[in-house]
Design a protein around this motif. Sequence first.
Motif, PDB file in Angstrom:
ATOM      1  N   ASP A  65       0.821  -1.210   0.000  1.00  0.00           N
ATOM      2  CA  ASP A  65       0.000   0.000   0.000  1.00  0.00           C
ATOM      3  C   ASP A  65       0.862   1.270   0.000  1.00  0.00           C
ATOM      4  O   ASP A  65       0.474   2.310   0.526  1.00  0.00           O
ATOM      5  CB  ASP A  65      -0.956   0.019   1.188  1.00  0.00           C
ATOM      6  CG  ASP A  65      -0.209  -0.029   2.526  1.00  0.00           C
ATOM      7  OD1 ASP A  65       1.009  -0.273   2.535  1.00  0.00           O
ATOM      8  OD2 ASP A  65      -0.871   0.188   3.559  1.00  0.00           O
ATOM      9  N   ASP A  67       2.696   4.475  -1.771  1.00  0.00           N
ATOM     10  CA  ASP A  67       2.406   5.398  -2.869  1.00  0.00           C
ATOM     11  C   ASP A  67       3.633   5.659  -3.739  1.00  0.00           C
ATOM     12  O   ASP A  67       3.510   5.902  -4.935  1.00  0.00           O
ATOM     13  CB  ASP A  67       1.909   6.746  -2.320  1.00  0.00           C
ATOM     14  CG  ASP A  67       0.642   6.589  -1.510  1.00  0.00           C
ATOM     15  OD1 ASP A  67      -0.331   6.063  -2.057  1.00  0.00           O
ATOM     16  OD2 ASP A  67       0.641   6.994  -0.327  1.00  0.00           O
ATOM     17  N   MET A  68       4.809   5.631  -3.126  1.00  0.00           N
ATOM     18  CA  MET A  68       6.019   5.981  -3.865  1.00  0.00           C
ATOM     19  C   MET A  68       7.210   5.189  -3.349  1.00  0.00           C
ATOM     20  O   MET A  68       7.390   5.033  -2.138  1.00  0.00           O
ATOM     21  CB  MET A  68       6.304   7.476  -3.742  1.00  0.00           C
ATOM     22  CG  MET A  68       7.576   7.935  -4.431  1.00  0.00           C
ATOM     23  SD  MET A  68       7.833   9.724  -4.277  1.00  0.00           S
ATOM     24  CE  MET A  68       6.486  10.343  -5.283  1.00  0.00           C
ATOM     25  N   CYS A  83      12.788  -1.718  -8.192  1.00  0.00           N
ATOM     26  CA  CYS A  83      11.778  -1.022  -9.003  1.00  0.00           C
ATOM     27  C   CYS A  83      10.967  -2.018  -9.837  1.00  0.00           C
ATOM     28  O   CYS A  83       9.749  -1.872  -9.986  1.00  0.00           O
ATOM     29  CB  CYS A  83      12.442   0.006  -9.914  1.00  0.00           C
ATOM     30  SG  CYS A  83      12.918   1.527  -9.070  1.00  0.00           S
ATOM     31  N   ARG A  87       6.882  -2.620  -9.388  1.00  0.00           N
ATOM     32  CA  ARG A  87       5.876  -2.517 -10.446  1.00  0.00           C
ATOM     33  C   ARG A  87       5.117  -3.827 -10.638  1.00  0.00           C
ATOM     34  O   ARG A  87       3.878  -3.835 -10.701  1.00  0.00           O
ATOM     35  CB  ARG A  87       6.532  -2.108 -11.772  1.00  0.00           C
ATOM     36  CG  ARG A  87       5.536  -1.949 -12.918  1.00  0.00           C
ATOM     37  CD  ARG A  87       6.202  -1.562 -14.210  1.00  0.00           C
ATOM     38  NE  ARG A  87       7.089  -2.621 -14.711  1.00  0.00           N
ATOM     39  CZ  ARG A  87       7.788  -2.529 -15.844  1.00  0.00           C
ATOM     40  NH1 ARG A  87       7.706  -1.419 -16.573  1.00  0.00           N
ATOM     41  NH2 ARG A  87       8.571  -3.512 -16.234  1.00  0.00           N
ATOM     42  N   ASN A  91       2.602  -3.125  -7.463  1.00  0.00           N
ATOM     43  CA  ASN A  91       1.867  -2.072  -8.168  1.00  0.00           C
ATOM     44  C   ASN A  91       2.032  -0.707  -7.500  1.00  0.00           C
ATOM     45  O   ASN A  91       1.068   0.060  -7.345  1.00  0.00           O
ATOM     46  CB  ASN A  91       0.369  -2.443  -8.243  1.00  0.00           C
ATOM     47  CG  ASN A  91      -0.374  -1.631  -9.283  1.00  0.00           C
ATOM     48  OD1 ASN A  91       0.203  -1.226 -10.284  1.00  0.00           O
ATOM     49  ND2 ASN A  91      -1.642  -1.377  -9.037  1.00  0.00           N
ATOM     50  N   ILE A  92       3.252  -0.386  -7.120  1.00  0.00           N
ATOM     51  CA  ILE A  92       3.541   0.931  -6.542  1.00  0.00           C
ATOM     52  C   ILE A  92       3.490   1.961  -7.670  1.00  0.00           C
ATOM     53  O   ILE A  92       4.207   1.828  -8.662  1.00  0.00           O
ATOM     54  CB  ILE A  92       4.914   0.940  -5.848  1.00  0.00           C
ATOM     55  CG1 ILE A  92       4.905  -0.042  -4.671  1.00  0.00           C
ATOM     56  CG2 ILE A  92       5.275   2.345  -5.364  1.00  0.00           C
ATOM     57  CD1 ILE A  92       6.230  -0.158  -3.939  1.00  0.00           C
ATOM     58  N   PRO A  93       2.665   2.992  -7.556  1.00  0.00           N
ATOM     59  CA  PRO A  93       2.438   3.910  -8.674  1.00  0.00           C
ATOM     60  C   PRO A  93       3.673   4.681  -9.142  1.00  0.00           C
ATOM     61  O   PRO A  93       3.902   4.834 -10.337  1.00  0.00           O
ATOM     62  CB  PRO A  93       1.379   4.890  -8.126  1.00  0.00           C
ATOM     63  CG  PRO A  93       0.761   4.194  -6.964  1.00  0.00           C
ATOM     64  CD  PRO A  93       1.828   3.317  -6.386  1.00  0.00           C
ATOM     65  N   THR A  94       4.480   5.188  -8.199  1.00  0.00           N
ATOM     66  CA  THR A  94       5.621   6.028  -8.557  1.00  0.00           C
ATOM     67  C   THR A  94       6.908   5.362  -8.100  1.00  0.00           C
ATOM     68  O   THR A  94       7.041   4.991  -6.935  1.00  0.00           O
ATOM     69  CB  THR A  94       5.502   7.419  -7.912  1.00  0.00           C
ATOM     70  OG1 THR A  94       4.254   8.005  -8.285  1.00  0.00           O
ATOM     71  CG2 THR A  94       6.631   8.321  -8.353  1.00  0.00           C
ATOM     72  N   ARG A  95       7.856   5.226  -9.049  1.00  0.00           N
ATOM     73  CA  ARG A  95       9.108   4.516  -8.763  1.00  0.00           C
ATOM     74  C   ARG A  95      10.297   5.354  -9.262  1.00  0.00           C
ATOM     75  O   ARG A  95      10.444   5.564 -10.462  1.00  0.00           O
ATOM     76  CB  ARG A  95       9.100   3.139  -9.438  1.00  0.00           C
ATOM     77  CG  ARG A  95       7.916   2.269  -9.025  1.00  0.00           C
ATOM     78  CD  ARG A  95       7.743   1.065  -9.923  1.00  0.00           C
ATOM     79  NE  ARG A  95       7.528   1.429 -11.318  1.00  0.00           N
ATOM     80  CZ  ARG A  95       6.353   1.769 -11.835  1.00  0.00           C
ATOM     81  NH1 ARG A  95       5.262   1.804 -11.078  1.00  0.00           N
ATOM     82  NH2 ARG A  95       6.242   2.084 -13.122  1.00  0.00           N
ATOM     83  N   GLU A 119      10.426   4.902 -13.358  1.00  0.00           N
ATOM     84  CA  GLU A 119       9.746   6.051 -13.947  1.00  0.00           C
ATOM     85  C   GLU A 119      10.662   7.252 -14.069  1.00  0.00           C
ATOM     86  O   GLU A 119      10.605   7.990 -15.048  1.00  0.00           O
ATOM     87  CB  GLU A 119       8.525   6.435 -13.098  1.00  0.00           C
ATOM     88  CG  GLU A 119       7.341   5.508 -13.247  1.00  0.00           C
ATOM     89  CD  GLU A 119       6.101   6.099 -12.619  1.00  0.00           C
ATOM     90  OE1 GLU A 119       5.025   5.848 -13.158  1.00  0.00           O
ATOM     91  OE2 GLU A 119       6.208   6.800 -11.602  1.00  0.00           O
TER      92      GLU A 119
END
Length: 458
Positions: A65, A67-68, A83, A87, A91-95, A119
Motif C-alpha cells: 500500500d 504510494d512511492m 523497481c 511494479r 503495483n507501486i504507482p511512482t518509482r 519512472e
Amino acid sequence: MKILILGGGQVGARVAENLASEENDITIVDLDSKLLKQLQDRLDIQTITGNAAQPSVLALAGAADTDMLLALTRNDETNLVACKLARELFNIPTRIARVRASDYVEYGDRNTLDLFGVEQPICPEQIVTENLFQLFEYPGALQVLDFAGGRVQLVAVKAMQGGLLLGRELRNVRQDLPDTDCRFCAIYRNNKLIIPKGDTILQSEDEVFFLAERAAVPHMLAELRNSSQRIRRVMIAGGGNIGHRLAKQLEEAGYEVKIVEIRRERCEWLGDNLGSTLVLHGEATDEALLEAENIDEMDVFCALTNDDEDNVMSTLLAKRMGAKRVIALVNRASYVELLEGHSIDIVISPHQSTIGSILAHLRRGDVEAVHALRGGRTEAMEVVVKGDRKTSRLVGLRIDEVEMPHGCYISAIVRNGEVRMAHHDEVIFSEDHLIIFVAHRRLVREVEQLIQVKLGFF
C-alpha cells in the motif's frame, strides 16, 4: 503520502529528513541495523533491516500500500531490481531510482530503465557535473540553478567592492540597468537573512540571490562583482565518474584541462576516453606536483575525489599556491556549512544536489522543479498555477495581493515561454509558472498547503 525509501545512506537519510517533517509516512530499508537505529532515534520514521531487492523484505516494509518507492541505495542493480518488483508485484504507482552507471541510461536507442519499471532515474554524478559546469559558464557565481527549462536562472553570488550596484538602493536597479530586468530574492549578510526591499542597500561581502533571464545573468554578475575574467585553465583532482564527466564537457567547450588521478589503471582509461585533457598520475595533495604543473596559473582547481579530507586539503593547498578559485566536493553536510565561503570558494554537496531532483517529484501540487540552497536550509521551487477565477484564489490576483508566509515570495512568472519578473502589480494567470523563494525549509509545507487550497486541491 506513504513513501518507501531503500537505502539509509547519506542520500536516503537526507531525503527522509526532508520528508519526515512534512506529514509523510516514511519507511526506510537498509542492511545496516545500526544505521537504521540512529535514523529512527532522530526521525519520526519506521525502519526495516534487510535486502531491499528481496520481495519478502519489500512486503514487510509495506510495499503493498505504498504510494512511492525511492530506490536510493549505492548499488544500481539493487535499485533496478527493487523497481521491477515494485511494479510487477506490488503495483507501486511512482518509482524513482538512483542510477550511477551511465550505461543504463545511455545504452542503445531504447531506454533500458523502462525494462525495470523506473519512472524517473536520478543520476547524482550527472546532476553534480551539470551544476559544476554552470559555474564555469558564469565566473564568480556560487550557485546557478535553472527554472522553466533554463529560460530563467537563480544565481547566488558574493558581492565585491567595486561592483556598480553596491552602495545603491535596490529601488534604483531599474534606473541603473534599464535593459536588464531582475529580481533580488534574498540577501545574506553575516549569515543572516535580509529580505530585499526598495531601500535595501547592497554591501560588499553580501551573499546575493537574484533571478534573471539567462541572457541577463552575465551582466548582473559583472555589476555585482566588477569582474568578468574568463575561465580558461582548469585542474581537476580525481578522475572518477564526476571528474571524467566534467573534464569531457570542459574540453568540448574549449577549456584547457588537466586531471590528476592516483590510480594508474584509471589514468590509462582516462587517457583513452578523453581528448585534449592532460592526464597526470599522482596525488593532488603533492605540493611538488602542483608546482610542476603551474597551479598558480590555474583559473579554477576542482577537487572531486571520493575522500572529503583529500578534497579539502588539496583545495586549501591549491589556493595557497596561487589557484585563483577552488571548488571542493564534500559529502558531509557539517563540512559543507563549516568550509564554504572561507578559504574554499565553493563547496559542492552531491547529496544536496541529488535531493533537489528527488524533491521535485515529491512536492504536492503542480511542482515542476525544486532546488535546495544554502546547504538545504532554503529552497526555490517552480509551481504551475491551475484553474480559473472560480476554482483558484491565485488566478487574477496581483503579486502584492498573494498572502505568502514571511520569508517566502514569488520572484518571477514564466508565461507562454516569456519571463516576467514578479513586480508588485504583476497579475497571475492560469498556467503561469511561478518561481517561489522559500527562506526556511520548515515553511515549504505551509507554502504547499497555501498553493493547494488556492488551487482547489482540497
